[in-house]
Design a protein around this motif. Structure first.
Motif, short mmCIF file in Angstrom:
data_model
loop_
_atom_site.label_atom_id
_atom_site.label_comp_id
_atom_site.label_asym_id
_atom_site.label_seq_id
_atom_site.Cartn_x
_atom_site.Cartn_y
_atom_site.Cartn_z
N LEU A 81 0.82 -1.21 0.00
CA LEU A 81 0.00 0.00 0.00
C LEU A 81 0.86 1.26 0.00
N ASP A 82 2.00 1.17 0.65
CA ASP A 82 2.90 2.32 0.73
C ASP A 82 3.44 2.71 -0.65
N GLU A 83 3.41 1.79 -1.59
CA GLU A 83 3.93 2.04 -2.93
C GLU A 83 2.86 2.59 -3.89
N LEU A 84 1.60 2.63 -3.46
CA LEU A 84 0.52 3.09 -4.33
C LEU A 84 0.52 4.61 -4.46
N SER A 85 0.13 5.08 -5.62
CA SER A 85 -0.05 6.52 -5.81
C SER A 85 -1.36 6.95 -5.13
N GLU A 86 -1.60 8.25 -5.07
CA GLU A 86 -2.82 8.74 -4.44
C GLU A 86 -4.06 8.23 -5.17
N GLY A 87 -4.02 8.24 -6.51
CA GLY A 87 -5.15 7.74 -7.28
C GLY A 87 -5.37 6.25 -7.09
N GLU A 88 -4.29 5.49 -7.02
CA GLU A 88 -4.39 4.05 -6.79
C GLU A 88 -4.93 3.76 -5.40
N MET A 89 -4.54 4.58 -4.43
CA MET A 89 -5.03 4.39 -3.07
C MET A 89 -6.53 4.64 -3.00
N ASP A 90 -7.00 5.67 -3.71
CA ASP A 90 -8.44 5.94 -3.76
C ASP A 90 -9.18 4.76 -4.39
N LYS A 91 -8.60 4.20 -5.44
CA LYS A 91 -9.21 3.04 -6.10
C LYS A 91 -9.23 1.84 -5.17
N PHE A 92 -8.13 1.63 -4.43
CA PHE A 92 -8.05 0.52 -3.48
C PHE A 92 -9.13 0.66 -2.40
N ALA A 93 -9.27 1.87 -1.84
CA ALA A 93 -10.27 2.09 -0.80
C ALA A 93 -11.68 1.83 -1.33
N ALA A 94 -11.94 2.24 -2.55
CA ALA A 94 -13.26 2.01 -3.15
C ALA A 94 -13.48 0.52 -3.38
N ALA A 95 -12.44 -0.20 -3.82
CA ALA A 95 -12.55 -1.64 -4.04
C ALA A 95 -12.78 -2.38 -2.73
N VAL A 96 -12.15 -1.91 -1.65
CA VAL A 96 -12.38 -2.50 -0.33
C VAL A 96 -13.85 -2.35 0.06
N GLU A 97 -14.40 -1.16 -0.20
CA GLU A 97 -15.81 -0.92 0.12
C GLU A 97 -16.72 -1.79 -0.75
N MET A 98 -16.28 -2.05 -1.97
CA MET A 98 -17.04 -2.92 -2.87
C MET A 98 -17.15 -4.32 -2.27
N GLY A 99 -16.07 -4.78 -1.61
CA GLY A 99 -16.15 -5.96 -0.77
C GLY A 99 -15.86 -7.30 -1.40
N ASP A 100 -15.55 -7.35 -2.69
CA ASP A 100 -15.32 -8.66 -3.32
C ASP A 100 -14.04 -9.33 -2.83
N TYR A 101 -13.02 -8.54 -2.54
CA TYR A 101 -11.74 -9.08 -2.08
C TYR A 101 -11.32 -8.32 -0.82
N ALA A 102 -12.07 -8.51 0.24
CA ALA A 102 -11.78 -7.78 1.47
C ALA A 102 -12.09 -8.59 2.72
N SER A 103 -12.12 -9.93 2.59
CA SER A 103 -12.49 -10.75 3.75
C SER A 103 -11.29 -11.24 4.55
N SER A 104 -10.07 -10.97 4.07
CA SER A 104 -8.87 -11.41 4.78
C SER A 104 -7.69 -10.56 4.33
N VAL A 105 -6.59 -10.65 5.08
CA VAL A 105 -5.38 -9.92 4.69
C VAL A 105 -4.87 -10.47 3.35
N LYS A 106 -5.01 -11.78 3.16
CA LYS A 106 -4.63 -12.38 1.88
C LYS A 106 -5.39 -11.71 0.73
N ASP A 107 -6.69 -11.56 0.87
CA ASP A 107 -7.50 -10.92 -0.16
C ASP A 107 -7.02 -9.50 -0.43
N LEU A 108 -6.76 -8.75 0.63
CA LEU A 108 -6.35 -7.35 0.50
C LEU A 108 -5.00 -7.24 -0.20
N ILE A 109 -4.09 -8.16 0.10
CA ILE A 109 -2.78 -8.17 -0.57
C ILE A 109 -2.96 -8.40 -2.06
N ASN A 110 -3.79 -9.37 -2.42
CA ASN A 110 -4.04 -9.64 -3.83
C ASN A 110 -4.79 -8.50 -4.50
#
Length: 234
Positions: A81-110
């Protein structure tokens, strides 16, 4: 990016004492050793830890993390996450809220390594915004200017959102654009550069301190009464 975990000594907690401290991630092995020493986790008397709090400025991330997460795995995630740009971080946060890949740390890493599969449109807050974006920005419908006041943008946006694998997030609208999501991390093999958990090195005692400790052990040992002499010894 802010990502801190409050690491707690499990043994001391079970004894009724809260002994813990915050660890800022990503971190180095020396940072973990210093923290464990501070909270008296030495790998001998106290070995286990758990996490009682998370501090992060990434929306939705805190709710995806549990008490018994691996510090190494969390460090892996934080480093990516530290390597993501500001735009990528916004996209990541939105994808987390979407919830398809957010049930574990493994999912979040992928998820952090598959952001190209998503399209994120900032500023789109609801179905009306989405309908206007598709019609006015993308030209999805060829509508003369004088007829646009009669268009039900909200209804059109609702139809679009129902057809797409998508979500309205706090920052905008996110949709799954590609089905090529790849599992890069299998949940077991954490790359060596991210493995940081290590117990503190035992303190090295001088010869004098070692002798003093040995003498204290001898002094504290109970003295045994000399057995009575046998008949032959008399």
């Amino acid at each position: 990016m802010t990502f801190e975990v409050y690491v707690t000594n499990l043994g001391r907690y079970n004894e009724g004492c809260l002994d813990g401290a915050y660890l800022k991630l990503p971190a180095e092995k020396a940072d973990v050793q210093a923290l464990l020493k501070k909270i008296h986790v030495d790998g001998v008397r106290y070995e286990e830890t758990f996490i009682t709090d998370y501090e992060t400025d990434i929306p939705g991330l805190r709710g995806c993390l549990g008490e018994y997460e691996s510090i190494d795995e969390l460090n892996y995630l934080a480093s990516l996450l530290d390597e993501l740009s500001e735009g990528e971080m916004d996209k990541f946060a939105a994808a987390v809220e979407m919830g398809d890949y957010a049930s574990s740390v493994k999912d979040l890493i992928n998820l952090s390594q598959n952001l190209d599969c998503y399209d994120f449109i900032p500023g789109i807050e609801d179905e009306d915004d989405l309908g206007r974006y598709y019609i006015e920005e993308l030209g999805a419908l060829d509508v003369p200017e004088h007829l646009r006041q009669y268009i039900d943008y909200e209804a059109y946006g609702r139809d679009v959102s129902m057809e797409e694998s998508s979500c309205f997030s706090n920052g905008g609208y996110i949709r799954l654009e590609s089905s090529g999501f790849e599992e890069i991390y299998n949940g077991r093999d954490i790359p060596a550069e991210y493995r940081i958990f290590a117990y503190p090195e035992p303190e090295k005692l001088s010869i004098r301190e070692t002798l003093k400790q040995y003498q204290r052990i001898v002094d504290s040992a109970p003295t045994r009464a000399r057995p009575a002499p046998t008949h032959e010894e008399r």
